[in-house]
Design a protein around this motif. Structure first.
Motif, PDB file in Angstrom:
ATOM      1  N   GLU A   1       0.883  -1.171   0.000  1.00 56.50           N
ATOM      2  CA  GLU A   1       0.000   0.000   0.000  1.00 56.50           C
ATOM      3  C   GLU A   1       0.922   1.223   0.000  1.00 56.50           C
ATOM      4  O   GLU A   1       1.875   1.270   0.765  1.00 56.50           O
TER       5      GLU A   1
ATOM      6  N   ASN B   1      -5.382   1.681  12.670  1.00 56.25           N
ATOM      7  CA  ASN B   1      -5.735   0.266  12.511  1.00 56.25           C
ATOM      8  C   ASN B   1      -5.636  -0.185  11.059  1.00 56.25           C
ATOM      9  O   ASN B   1      -5.470  -1.370  10.788  1.00 56.25           O
ATOM     10  N   ASP B   2      -5.723   0.778  10.136  1.00 55.46           N
ATOM     11  CA  ASP B   2      -5.608   0.425   8.723  1.00 55.46           C
ATOM     12  C   ASP B   2      -4.189   0.003   8.339  1.00 55.46           C
ATOM     13  O   ASP B   2      -3.956  -0.445   7.222  1.00 55.46           O
TER      14      ASP B   2
ATOM     15  N   THR C   1      -2.673  -2.371   9.871  1.00 53.26           N
ATOM     16  CA  THR C   1      -2.457  -3.761  10.281  1.00 53.26           C
ATOM     17  C   THR C   1      -3.279  -4.748   9.454  1.00 53.26           C
ATOM     18  O   THR C   1      -3.699  -5.776   9.956  1.00 53.26           O
ATOM     19  N   ARG C   2      -3.491  -4.420   8.199  1.00 49.76           N
ATOM     20  CA  ARG C   2      -4.294  -5.307   7.361  1.00 49.76           C
ATOM     21  C   ARG C   2      -3.501  -6.531   6.895  1.00 49.76           C
ATOM     22  O   ARG C   2      -2.289  -6.461   6.701  1.00 49.76           O
TER      23      ARG C   2
ATOM     24  N   ASP D   1      -3.653  -9.626   3.897  1.00 50.87           N
ATOM     25  CA  ASP D   1      -4.333  -9.871   2.615  1.00 50.87           C
ATOM     26  C   ASP D   1      -4.993 -11.259   2.605  1.00 50.87           C
ATOM     27  O   ASP D   1      -4.901 -12.009   3.581  1.00 50.87           O
TER      28      ASP D   1
ATOM     29  N   TYR E   1       0.201  -6.644   5.142  1.00 53.45           N
ATOM     30  CA  TYR E   1       0.416  -5.560   4.182  1.00 53.45           C
ATOM     31  C   TYR E   1       1.722  -4.837   4.482  1.00 53.45           C
ATOM     32  O   TYR E   1       2.066  -4.629   5.651  1.00 53.45           O
TER      33      TYR E   1
ATOM     34  N   ASN F   1       3.111  -1.323   4.141  1.00 49.54           N
ATOM     35  CA  ASN F   1       2.676   0.048   3.895  1.00 49.54           C
ATOM     36  C   ASN F   1       3.909   0.912   3.674  1.00 49.54           C
ATOM     37  O   ASN F   1       4.708   1.104   4.587  1.00 49.54           O
TER      38      ASN F   1
END
Ligand code: ATP
Ligand code: MG
Length: 502
Positions: free
Chosen positions: A119, A231-232, A234-235, A237, A243, A245
């Motif tokens: 990302e 929190n976004d 710690t995604r 897939d 992820y 970042n």
């Protein structure tokens, strides 16, 4: 047992783990890579922070890439501060190379070519998910630290936040904050003085100047909505990979203040958001800060203290911080002393100062009966490093000169179209990239000031009736006073006349 066999045993025992781990490469002794003498880092100790150091071109960024890939593969999300823009290749598989195959043969690891979920994030005008925070979220303490304010000025910042809180004025961007600050000594002076005490214009002036300085580094792009939810970061897939970042910071080298503002806000936000983790098997998130000297370079004492205490505390939330820099002496001692994993690439001994740095660096590593640390530090090849980690019990592992594995993804950057593809596919770009400027302190106060001015203006234009003239003091415009004055005058004249007659 030969020295080599003893060393092999020393490494395999010292790096044995019960739980899951990542493999960095194989140990080297006297210039020879010992196949299968794996240098492994337990996932459990990765939240204990780390350092990747070494002279330019020795392999620091590739080590960062290797770590990021292997973490992602274990389902651990990563964030990379990419100051030179050379990490986007993580989104494409490595094309392979015979040199890479040779390297992996020596290590005893099969080479696999793979890509990773990436990302792209941005702090500035560059494309990618826009990272923003509101001034309210930033809070008075951090804002004062970053502006390097005096105690008095800090008190004023606290009062401004309190006033906004009491009056439901959202502080979203720096424009809002400046407006309230001006209002406090201008239109709203009476209101402020009554409830919060007098605020001096010279103090607000000084604060305003510091905000303008921060804005000149582009901080106005960072403050505002929509604020980023950590929190976004710690995604995971659909294949269970964490992820990666990548925050592109190529245009931030000359803006250290913006960089440290952002880092501090991010760390504080993560600290506030993530729950205590206790004794977990693996970290929640690992952050890598390339060219880390930039956040320490212009940091004030107060800011450094803040960074140090966050470094200390954030570990318990399962967050690992990894600093990447040329010289370990770039990192303050209080931070250095808290780092669990150290990956030291070659250092060059050109000057007396270099030699001193090498001596200091060597002293920071555990002693080894197999190495002369100072000697090894200057003779390591590219993509080789001295490693010292923590075992599962938190004890230092044996010092190991290591032939590092190669990145599985591309060692070069993405093309413009490949990059655009990553950005176009991103669901976070869709979530964060509309600039919102909803009604906040700036608009609300402006409205209030405009209303007050409109009332004053209307008063001025009203015909001169008794009720409006009562407050006026000018005798010329005031018939009542005129009469009184003339009456006094007459009385005075009469008095004089009476005296004269007597
Ligand atoms: N682990 C590795 N496997 C294979 N090749 C490597 C490895 N590490 C480094 N190299 C080679 O060395 C080159 C330089 O590495 P890298 O860009 O990581 O250096 P650096 O220390 O980050 O340099 P700088 O200080 O300029 O940022 C790479 O382009 C690559 O060819
Ligand atoms: Mg580099």
């Amino acid at each position: 047992m030969s020295n080599k066999d003893q060393f092999f045993q020393h490494i395999t025992e010292g790096y044995r783990t019960k739980g899951d781990f990542i493999t960095m490469g194989a140990a080297i002794l006297d210039g020879e890579t010992l196949t299968d003498a794996f240098v492994k880092i337990p996932l459990k100790t990765l939240n204990r922070h780390g350092l990747i150091a070494g002279a330019t071109g020795t392999g620091k960024t590739k080590t960062l890439q290797v770590l990021a890939e292997n973490l992602s593969e274990k389902g651990i999300p990563v964030m990379l501060m990419d100051l030179k823009g050379d990490l986007s290749g993580l989104a494409q598989p490595s094309p392979g190379h015979e040199k890479i195959d040779e390297r992996h043969e020596k290590i005893g690891l099969p080479f696999e070519s793979k890509k990773f979920p990436v990302e792209i994030l941005s702090l500035s005008e560059q494309d990618g998910v826009k990272l923003r925070a509101t001034v309210s979220e930033f809070g008075p303490t951090l804002l004062s630290r970053i502006l390097d304010l005096t105690e008095t000025q800090e008190g004023i910042v606290a009062v401004v936040f309190k006033y906004c809180d009491d009056n439901k004025l959202p502080l979203l961007d720096l424009k809002d904050f400046k407006k309230v600050l001006q209002y406090a000594t201008d239109g709203g002076k009476a209101e402020f003085t009554k409830d919060y005490g007098r605020i001096s214009t010279s103090s607000t002036g000084a604060i305003l100047r510091k905000i303008i300085e921060l804005e000149q580094q582009g901080a106005d792009l960072f403050f505002g909505e929509k604020s980023f939810e950590v929190n976004d970061l710690t995604r995971i897939d659909e294949n269970g990979k964490g992820y990666i970042n990548i925050l592109r910071l190529t245009d931030i080298q000359d803006r250290p203040k913006l960089f440290s503002t952002f880092m501090l806000s991010l760390l504080a936000e993560i600290y506030d958001t993530f729950p205590e983790q206790g004794d977990a098997d693996q970290p929640e998130l690992i952050l890598f800060i390339d060219e880390a000297h930039l956040i320490f370079k212009e940091a004030s004492k107060a800011l450094l203290d803040q960074i140090e205490s966050i470094v200390k505390l954030i570990r318990s939330k399962g967050i690992g911080l990894y600093f990447v820099t040329q010289n370990p002496t770039d990192v303050p001692n209080d931070v250095l002393s808290q780092l669990g994993l150290k990956v030291q690439h070659a250092l060059r001994a050109f000057t007396a100062r270099d030699r001193k740095a090498i001596k200091l660096t060597a002293e920071n590593y555990p002693e080894s009966e197999f190495y002369d640390t100072k000697e090894v530090l200057t003779s390591l090849g590219i993509g080789e490093a001295l490693i010292s980690a923590l075992d599962e019990k938190g004890r230092p592992t044996p010092l190991a000169a290591t032939m590092l594995r190669a990145p599985m993804s591309r060692m070069d950057i993405l093309s413009e179209s490949e990059l655009n593809e990553v950005i176009d596919r991103s669901s976070l770009v869709k979530k964060y990239n509309d600039i919102i400027d909803r009604e906040s302190a700036y608009e609300i106060l402006n409205e209030k000031i405009e209303k007050a001015e409109a009332i004053a203006e209307r008063e001025k234009r009203k015909p001169k009736t008794k009720s409006t003239s009562r407050s006026r003091t000018s005798t010329r415009q005031n018939p009542v006073i005129k009469v009184l004055t003339s009456a006094t005058f007459i009385r005075g004249v009469l008095g004089v006349l009476k005296k004269v007659i007597r």
